[in-house]
Design a protein around this motif. Structure first.
Motif, PDB file in Angstrom:
ATOM      1  N   CYS A 582      32.252 -14.222 -19.517  1.00 17.19           N
ATOM      2  CA  CYS A 582      31.081 -13.352 -19.473  1.00 17.19           C
ATOM      3  C   CYS A 582      31.555 -11.905 -19.313  1.00 17.19           C
ATOM      4  N   HIS A 585      30.746 -11.261 -15.503  1.00 17.05           N
ATOM      5  CA  HIS A 585      31.205 -12.165 -14.445  1.00 17.05           C
ATOM      6  C   HIS A 585      32.557 -12.815 -14.718  1.00 17.05           C
ATOM      7  N   LEU A 588      34.149 -18.301 -16.923  1.00 14.62           N
ATOM      8  CA  LEU A 588      33.080 -19.183 -16.469  1.00 14.62           C
ATOM      9  C   LEU A 588      33.489 -20.641 -16.617  1.00 14.62           C
ATOM     10  N   VAL A 593      27.709 -22.160 -18.467  1.00 13.45           N
ATOM     11  CA  VAL A 593      27.298 -21.667 -19.780  1.00 13.45           C
ATOM     12  C   VAL A 593      26.166 -22.544 -20.292  1.00 13.45           C
ATOM     13  N   LYS A 597      24.964 -18.801 -23.117  1.00 21.99           N
ATOM     14  CA  LYS A 597      24.740 -17.639 -22.260  1.00 21.99           C
ATOM     15  C   LYS A 597      25.200 -17.918 -20.835  1.00 21.99           C
ATOM     16  N   CYS A 598      25.567 -16.853 -20.142  1.00 26.61           N
ATOM     17  CA  CYS A 598      25.971 -16.952 -18.739  1.00 26.61           C
ATOM     18  C   CYS A 598      24.742 -17.266 -17.889  1.00 26.61           C
ATOM     19  N   GLN A 603      23.760 -13.001 -20.282  1.00 24.07           N
ATOM     20  CA  GLN A 603      24.465 -12.348 -21.383  1.00 24.07           C
ATOM     21  C   GLN A 603      25.158 -13.392 -22.249  1.00 24.07           C
ATOM     22  N   VAL A 605      28.006 -15.293 -23.993  1.00 21.87           N
ATOM     23  CA  VAL A 605      29.360 -15.588 -23.518  1.00 21.87           C
ATOM     24  C   VAL A 605      30.354 -15.465 -24.673  1.00 21.87           C
TER      25      VAL A 605
END
Length: 851
Positions: A582, A585, A588, A593, A597-598, A603, A605
């Motif tokens: 991310c 972040h 991950l 996920v 998306k995170c 957002q 990925v």
């Protein structure tokens, strides 16, 4: 039998049965051929990972297969339990290393049993058990007695802030991993094992270990590094001191234009002049921050400093400067290198950097090298130039001639050199095996009497993380009477390198309960060497070399009659998965996920490279979750089917689902036909579709047997069984030939048992067998059943292919000709033409010749 496959219930049932009945326990039986299968034992970190699942599943396939073949199989498990992580946990979490270790062992034992591994758990031990390391201490005392264990000063990584020695892996970018202060080199007295005494035998045996990967053997040969050359004395100018060098290239002696010394060389202090003192000190500080492994890398920038002193080239008396260089280490050769920049690339780069002379002394044929025009060193063969009486001599001959010349002058001698250095086994740590030595002011280093072993690691220590060994501050442990004179003395506060424990654990597995010595010789000689060892290639020149050395020690101490520890070695690949990151972040975990998306910030990925599964990159799959969702058999099957054992395995969720669906198909194939196949037998006259299925069954038995035995082609073996299952589902004559169907289903279960043992045991008993599938033996194929009843023949007309026919294998010539002539497509090309001749090539073709 339930029509629905429920892996959780099936696996719990059989794991309980195995726990109660201990069917995998092994004992010495001279009437049976033994097979010792071993995977490298794990460090008890507390949680298994997919690498564990794959590694141990690979071993379990072989163990179960060999057991079904009738071998007396030893397949043990234990724990490599000493080491720094336990100490770190103690410091960080306030828990004693012993408590942390044994809790982790209990957790991992439970997890491993959930995988269904066929271990002889009665042989289990941890290397931190005093009952284990007491014998390690005894072996040390025997080695000490024979001069194979000794103490001497050695350069170590030292953290002043922590007041402790650091292993190379604890030095990160020249800093201490714990306090992040700069690490420096320091001379300390350390214990060593004389592995160099065995250098030649270790090297010679690399040509006999035919069951080892050549890559591993090449790494060990390089690590031992035996080389033939000359030891040459370079007189220090204006002094009686001599700098000794070892070189494999005495033919280039006339081209030496400077000397390079390791900054740790004992002569440095004498060679540095007052004018150069500060510059040398600054240089030494810089080099101390460089990792020793990096210093030998070809990519590292080569730096040096002039000591202010010179030495004399013994070949021509030329005065040459003495430099310290970061790429020279005391651990290699003599710690001094005669620099020939025209013919050695490192020396060439160094000479260019510091504007030092370059002199060509080897010329290639038909080419005239000019020193100031060189863009790189010339290291290929040629003829000597600028070498006085040796000019014109080819350089290979010159090696011998110059060696003899130096010998006559008394300044050189032919010798053999090894890259291998004695194994430093001292560690200034708490969580390790105490070294059984007592120091007395009057008697010196005194071995602990055998009757006082083991020297037990005390548990009432304070681990503060402030530096230094906790044992050195533990007065009750430290203070002891001298065994010789009775005066007050002190114990050794260093502990053994944990590689010592892992260098002989495989031998102790043969007799873990033996109390009269390190090994029961009869048991050790029966079981050893390990027939198949499995583990990572990263251990090629550490654990695997140390284990070979230690085996020879145990042999020479009369404890067993074995030369090498492992007959065959398989180095398995890694388990890999794509990384996901991310922008906000960072890395991950897969579960973080959702729809690309995170889950934390929504957002998109970024999909990263596929890399080895690691906690740092968070691209890990928890095998416990995988087992809870799909079952252990699915986890095992995927890890064995997705890639050959020696290759990296790339994680694939669809592959896991596919393996789970396949096991469900196998279950239904038995459940749906259970009543039909009960007590069914294969009939005498089999033909048509039934003959095809029986042939497929025996072809599969042959294929799987050959793929497992020695070659470890598990993925193709599993694929062959999948094809047989497809053939079973396509079989339409089950009611007419239930015996053939039963034979096929029994083959599927037997062949899959090493891979997925829980479901196979359940299905085997569901088909009416009272004894376990493993006791039934490995199935054998019937050569007669492999014979195809019909064969296909190409039909040509005047040499051109015009059709294809199927005929009985035993068909006579007249029948083959008639079938060929009757083919509709062939008739079109013959028409009204006259057939002159018919040529039959048995098993291949029919050629009809027409006018």
């Amino acid at each position: 039998m339930d029509n629905q496959y429920n892996p959780k219930d099936v696996e719990a049932k059989w794991q309980h049965i195995w726990q109660e009945e201990q069917p995998f326990s092994a004992s010495v039986d001279s009437t049976k051929e033994k097979y010792y299968l071993l995977e490298m034992f794990p460090y008890p970190s507390g949680r298994i990972h997919m690498g564990h699942v794959r590694n141990y599943a690979i071993g379990d396939v072989v163990a179960r297969f060999k057991r079904m073949q009738g071998f007396n199989v030893l397949h043990p498990m234990g724990w490599d339990a000493f080491g720094m992580p336990a100490e770190n946990a103690a410091i960080e979490h306030g828990i004693h290393p012993a408590k942390w270790t044994y809790e982790n062992i209990a957790s991992m034992r439970h997890q491993l049993k959930k995988i269904g591994l066929s271990y002889d758990w009665k042989r289990e031990f941890a290397t931190c058990d005093a009952d284990y390391y007491r014998w390690e201490q005894l072996v040390f005392l025997k080695m000490f007695e024979k001069g194979l264990a000794y103490k001497k000063g050695s350069s170590v990584n030292w953290c002043e802030d922590c007041q402790t020695v650091l292993a190379n892996e604890q030095v990160e970018d020249g800093c201490c991993w714990r306090c992040h202060n700069q690490v420096q080199s320091k001379e300390l007295d350390q214990w060593f094992f004389k592995i160099t005494n065995y250098a030649d035998e270790l090297l010679d045996w690399t040509d006999k270990l035919s069951g080892w990967p050549e890559r591993v053997l090449a790494m060990q040969r390089n690590w031992i590094g035996k080389s033939y050359g000359c030891e040459i004395d370079f007189q220090v100018a204006g002094d009686d001191e001599k700098i000794k060098v070892f070189t494999t290239r005495p033919d280039t002696l006339a081209g030496v234009t400077f000397m390079s010394l390791a900054p740790e060389h004992p002569m440095v202090e004498k060679l540095v002049t007052a004018e150069q003192s500060q510059a040398v000190q600054d240089f030494m500080t810089t080099v101390e921050r460089q990792d020793k492994a990096d210093r030998t890398s070809g990519d590292l920038e080569k730096i040096g400093i002039f000591t202010g002193s010179y030495c004399l080239n013994p070949f021509n008396g030329e005065k040459i400067p003495v430099f310290l260089a970061n790429f020279v280490l005391m651990g290699y050769g003599t710690g001094a290198v005669m620099a020939v920049p025209a013919h050695d690339q490192r020396d060439f780069e160094f000479a260019k950097k510091y504007d030092l002379p370059i002199r060509v002394v080897i010329q290639p044929k038909d080419v005239d090298l000019v020193a100031d025009q060189l863009t790189e060193a010339y290291s290929d063969p040629g003829f000597l130039v600028n070498s006085d009486q040796f000019d014109g001599t080819d350089n290979e001959s010159a090696k011998e001639q110059i060696a003899a010349f130096l010998d006559n002058l008394g300044v050189g001698r032919k010798t053999v050199n090894y890259r291998l250095r004695d194994w430093g086994v001292s560690r200034q740590r708490y969580w390790g095996t105490p070294i059984p030595i007592i120091y007395c002011d009057d008697c010196g280093a005194v071995p602990v009497p055998e009757e006082d072993l083991p020297v037990v690691l005390p548990t009432d220590v304070e681990l503060t993380g402030e530096g230094g060994s906790p044992l050195a501050r533990h007065q009750q442990f430290l203070q002891v009477s001298c065994p010789k004179c009775g005066k007050t003395a002190r114990r050794e506060s260093d502990t053994f390198d944990t590689f010592v424990e892992s260098s002989w654990y495989f031998a102790r597995y043969t007799c873990p309960d033996y109390t009269d010595g390190p090994l029961d010789k009869k048991a050790a000689n029966y079981w050893l060497p390990v027939d198949q060892y499995i583990g990572g290639i990263e251990h090629a020149v550490m654990h695997l070399l140390y284990a070979r050395f230690y085996t020879k020690i145990l042999r020479d101490l009369g404890l067993m009659d074995v030369d090498e520890p492992f007959t065959n070695l398989l180095t398995q690949g890694m388990v890999c998965k794509e990384t996901q990151r991310c922008p906000e972040h960072g890395w991950l975990y897969p579960e973080q996920v959702i729809d690309g998306k995170c889950e934390l910030c929504q957002q998109l990925v970024e999909q990263g490279r596929t890399e080895k599964m690691s906690k740092s990159k968070k691209n890990v799959i928890d095998p416990n979750q995988l087992i809870d969702q799909y079952g252990a058999d699915t986890a095992r099957l995927f890890s064995l089917f997705a890639a050959p054992p020696e290759k990296d395995l790339e994680w694939n969720e669809q592959g896991v689902e596919g393996c789970y669906r396949f096991l469900n198909r196998v279950w239904r194939a038995v459940a749906d036909n259970k009543e039909l196949i009960t007590d069914a037998k294969v009939g005498a006259d089999i033909s048509g579709e039934a003959a095809d299925l029986r042939r497929k069954t025996h072809q599969t038995i042959k294929k799987v047997s050959e793929d497992i035995d020695g070659s470890f082609h598990f993925n193709t073996a599993i694929a062959a069984v999948m094809e047989l299952v497809n053939a079973i589902y396509a079989f339409k004559s089950a009611k007419e030939s239930p015996g053939v169907l039963r034979e096929a289903l029994e083959a599927v279960v037997c062949l899959l048992n090493p891979f997925v043992p829980h479901i196979c045991e359940e299905l085997w008993h569901a088909m009416g067998h009272e004894e376990g599938v493993e006791l039934s033996g490995w199935p054998t194929w019937d050569e007669a059943a492999l014979v195809t009843e019909e064969i296909s023949l190409v039909v040509q007309v005047n040499g051109k292919v015009r059709g294809k026919i199927s005929v009985a294998t035993a068909a006579e010539r007249q029948a083959i000709e008639a079938e060929a002539l009757a083919d509709e497509n062939v008739q079109r090309f013959i028409g009204a033409k006259e057939v002159c001749k018919i040529i039959v090539v048995p098993g291949r073709l029919v050629n009809i010749v027409v006018k």
